[in-house]
Design an enzyme around this catalytic site. Structure first.
Site, PDB file in Angstrom:
ATOM      1  N   SER A 288      -9.563  31.609   4.348  1.00 21.02           N
ATOM      2  CA  SER A 288     -10.978  31.294   4.537  1.00 21.02           C
ATOM      3  C   SER A 288     -11.711  31.506   3.227  1.00 21.02           C
ATOM      4  CB  SER A 288     -11.566  32.198   5.619  1.00 21.02           C
ATOM      5  OG  SER A 288     -12.967  32.282   5.490  1.00 21.02           O
ATOM      6  N   LYS A 294      -8.655  36.319   6.553  1.00 23.11           N
ATOM      7  CA  LYS A 294      -8.157  35.258   7.436  1.00 23.11           C
ATOM      8  C   LYS A 294      -6.853  34.621   6.962  1.00 23.11           C
ATOM      9  CE  LYS A 294      -9.642  33.690  10.679  1.00 23.11           C
ATOM     10  NZ  LYS A 294     -10.695  32.725  10.934  1.00 23.11           N
ATOM     11  N   GLU A 301      -3.268  23.016  13.232  1.00 24.80           N
ATOM     12  CA  GLU A 301      -4.507  22.437  13.756  1.00 24.80           C
ATOM     13  C   GLU A 301      -4.608  20.959  13.372  1.00 24.80           C
ATOM     14  OE1 GLU A 301      -7.947  25.237  12.853  1.00 24.80           O
ATOM     15  OE2 GLU A 301      -6.246  26.214  11.910  1.00 24.80           O
ATOM     16  N   GLN A 333      -5.822 -10.111  11.488  1.00 18.91           N
ATOM     17  CA  GLN A 333      -5.765  -9.456  10.184  1.00 18.91           C
ATOM     18  C   GLN A 333      -6.079  -7.966  10.313  1.00 18.91           C
ATOM     19  OE1 GLN A 333      -7.057 -11.548   6.514  1.00 18.91           O
ATOM     20  NE2 GLN A 333      -8.705 -10.057   6.476  1.00 18.91           N
TER      21      GLN A 333
HETATM   22  N1  ARG Z   1      -4.526 -12.231   5.652  1.00 13.74           N
HETATM   23  C1  ARG Z   1      -4.131 -12.870   6.859  1.00 13.74           C
HETATM   24  C2  ARG Z   1      -3.723 -11.838   7.897  1.00 13.74           C
HETATM   25  O1  ARG Z   1      -3.571 -10.713   7.521  1.00 13.74           O
HETATM   26  C3  ARG Z   1      -2.994 -13.769   6.608  1.00 13.74           C
HETATM   27  C4  ARG Z   1      -2.942 -14.951   7.521  1.00 13.74           C
HETATM   28  C5  ARG Z   1      -4.073 -15.826   7.214  1.00 13.74           C
HETATM   29  N2  ARG Z   1      -3.994 -17.056   7.880  1.00 13.74           N
HETATM   30  C6  ARG Z   1      -5.053 -17.877   7.951  1.00 13.74           C
HETATM   31  N3  ARG Z   1      -4.894 -18.991   8.510  1.00 13.74           N
HETATM   32  N4  ARG Z   1      -6.201 -17.530   7.465  1.00 13.74           N
HETATM   33  O2  ARG Z   1      -3.589 -12.090   9.050  1.00 13.74           O
END
Ligand code: ARG
Length: 497
Positions: A288, A294, A301, A333
């Site tokens: 601590s 401590k 944790e 994405q």
């Molecule tokens: N950066 C995109 C992803 O992670 C790749 C695929 C993109 N495809 C598209 N038609 N924009 O999913």
């Protein structure tokens, strides 16, 4: 390449610049780019690209004069990415665009042929599958290491008694070996789940194109084989839309972390002054800034706390997919940061847990002492009466009365004089009295999977075999044919498996 294409690509800075007259708003670019996080897919995308280019070459879609510089250029990039001499950077919209741009800078015109019969939709899906499989193996190995620590500790403590708990109240005598092995088996199941997720991720989506396949004479089974993926997609729409393997991996991570959090909570409890079953070695405890005395179980944790992140990652992924129409949508994405975080957290937590487990200084005397005063062998008294013909429900009542009596007199059950015990339990005898010590109780629990040392020694054998099975699984995973061909400089050989 028409002059117009090149002009527009230069103007918009995008691989899809042709139909756009004006470039993307910088704020929208910053909002939509995945490069800051998908750059860790670079090596996997490069392997996927190598397999794709090699297949196109074998199928005659790419002539040698294009295939040679492409394979050579991709191999050079892979080497440089892995050695650290080529860092992913720029304002590309994702790692896939980055690879194509850098390849173009390195080899020129032929790079413009690599994307034949491929879309970023199948490209990103295969790269993520390869990444996930690699990361699963790292977690799997880290889990085996922790399992090994528990197993070794268990082997040393088949005769170390401590209370087993229900409702966090002392319940019945068990051994430390039995207790640690309970954690072991949870972790073994976690590794089986990781193995299943690994298998699930082993379907190649490469060759699905954007969603409907391609007119080019490609061979998706060939790219799958080159990448060491055992199966190939049965449906091109499914191939680009599916992220179930991501969810299943995240679930395996989340449950594994939940298991670690249960172990961690016991470390916190056991190292409290109130329980005192263990102390923490200095190397696994923190202090601590204010209170000089401590010694805090912070790694434990944090293990407990990290489970929250992985549950969040799993929840995010399920929510991401819920209601998402077929096929690829940019929502997907968002799969990356969640699964990267789940796998990172899983691996790091396992490594920390193994060190933490090894840094527990167990106080076996304290454990032994905790067997007193709680009448932990009252069940043995009832069971002994059952053997002497008393119905269990009656025996339970009589043993309960004996507990009341012992509590009033300030004695352990096994210290009650036989004639007094008989007031509560008329069928009791000397033998039964002798069966009420914690040691006798423990030894009597010989049912399969029970706490008796003899049973636990058998269990240890099962655990060793299970651990070996896990170790064999990870040892059996070999580099893919395309990786080997890359390492051996044989990417253009007639035969590369
Ligand atoms: N950066 C995109 C992803 O992670 C790749 C695929 C993109 N495809 C598209 N038609 N924009 O999913």
């Amino acid at each position: 390449v028409s002059v117009r294409d090149e002009k527009n690509e230069a103007k918009t800075g995008k691989m899809w610049g042709g139909r756009f007259a004006v470039s993307l708003d910088p704020a929208i670019h910053r909002f939509t780019t995945s490069l800051p996080f998908d750059q860790r897919l670079a090596r996997y995308d490069l392997l996927g690209s190598l397999a794709h280019a090699r297949m196109l070459f074998e199928r005659g879609v790419l002539a040698r004069d294009a295939a040679a510089p492409i394979l050579d250029g991709l191999a050079g990039m892979l080497r440089d990415v892995e050695s650290g001499s080529l860092a992913v950077s720029g304002d590309d919209e994702d790692v896939h665009s980055w690879i194509e741009r850098v390849l173009g800078e390195r080899i020129g015109e032929p790079a413009r042929r690599l994307h034949t019969a491929r879309s970023r939709n199948d490209q990103t899906a295969v790269a993520l599958r390869l990444y996930v499989r690699d990361a699963i193996l790292r977690c799997h190995r880290a889990a085996s290491s922790l399992a090994q620590v528990w197993l070794e500790q268990a082997a040393e403590h088949t005769e170390t008694l401590l209370p087993g708990y229900t409702h966090l109240q002392r319940a019945q005598p068990v051994t430390l070996a039995h207790h640690l092995l309970a954690h072991f088996w949870s972790l073994r199941a976690d590794n089986e789940r990781l193995e299943a997720a690994y298998a699930r991720a082993g379907t190649s989506p490469l060759g699905a194109g954007a969603l409907a396949g391609t007119p080019h004479p490609i061979d998706p089974a060939r790219t799958a084989a080159l990448l060491g993926l055992p199966r190939v997609f049965p449906n091109s729409m499914w191939a680009v839309a599916d992220r179930d393997y991501v969810v299943e991996t995240a679930f395996a991570c989340a449950l594994l972390l939940v298991h670690l959090s249960r172990f961690a909570e016991e470390v916190v409890l056991w190292t409290s002054a109130e329980v005192g079953f263990a102390k923490l070695a200095d190397r696994v405890a923190k202090g601590s800034s204010l209170m000089p005395q401590k010694k805090n179980p912070e790694p434990a944790e944090l293990l407990r706390g990290k489970s929250a992140r992985t549950i969040g990652d799993l929840t995010a992924l399920l929510t991401l997919l819920k209601g998402l129409p077929l096929t690829y949508n940019s929502d997907l994405q968002e799969d990356k940061e969640a699964i990267f975080d789940a796998l990172d957290t899983c691996e790091a937590s396992l490594r920390a847990a193994a060190v933490l487990a090894g840094g527990l200084e167990l106080d076996v005397a304290k454990m032994r002492a905790a067997l007193h005063g709680g009448f932990l062998t009252a069940t043995d008294l009832a069971d002994g009466l059952v053997v002497r013909g008393v119905p269990f429900r009656t025996a339970h009542e009589q043993a309960g009365a004996a507990v009341q009596m012992a509590e009033r007199r300030g004695l352990e059950l096994w210290e009650l004089p036989l004639d007094e015990l008989r007031v509560a339990c008329p069928r009791a005898d000397e033998d039964l009295l002798g069966a009420l010590s914690p040691e006798a109780s423990l030894r009597s629990r010989r049912s399969p999977g029970g706490a008796a040392p003899a049973q636990v020694r058998e269990q240890l054998e099962l655990a060793r075999a299970a651990l070996d099975k896990g170790l064999r699984f990870s040892a059996e995973q070999r580099p893919s044919p395309i990786r080997l061909a890359f390492e051996q400089g044989r990417l253009l050989d007639e035969e590369i498996v």
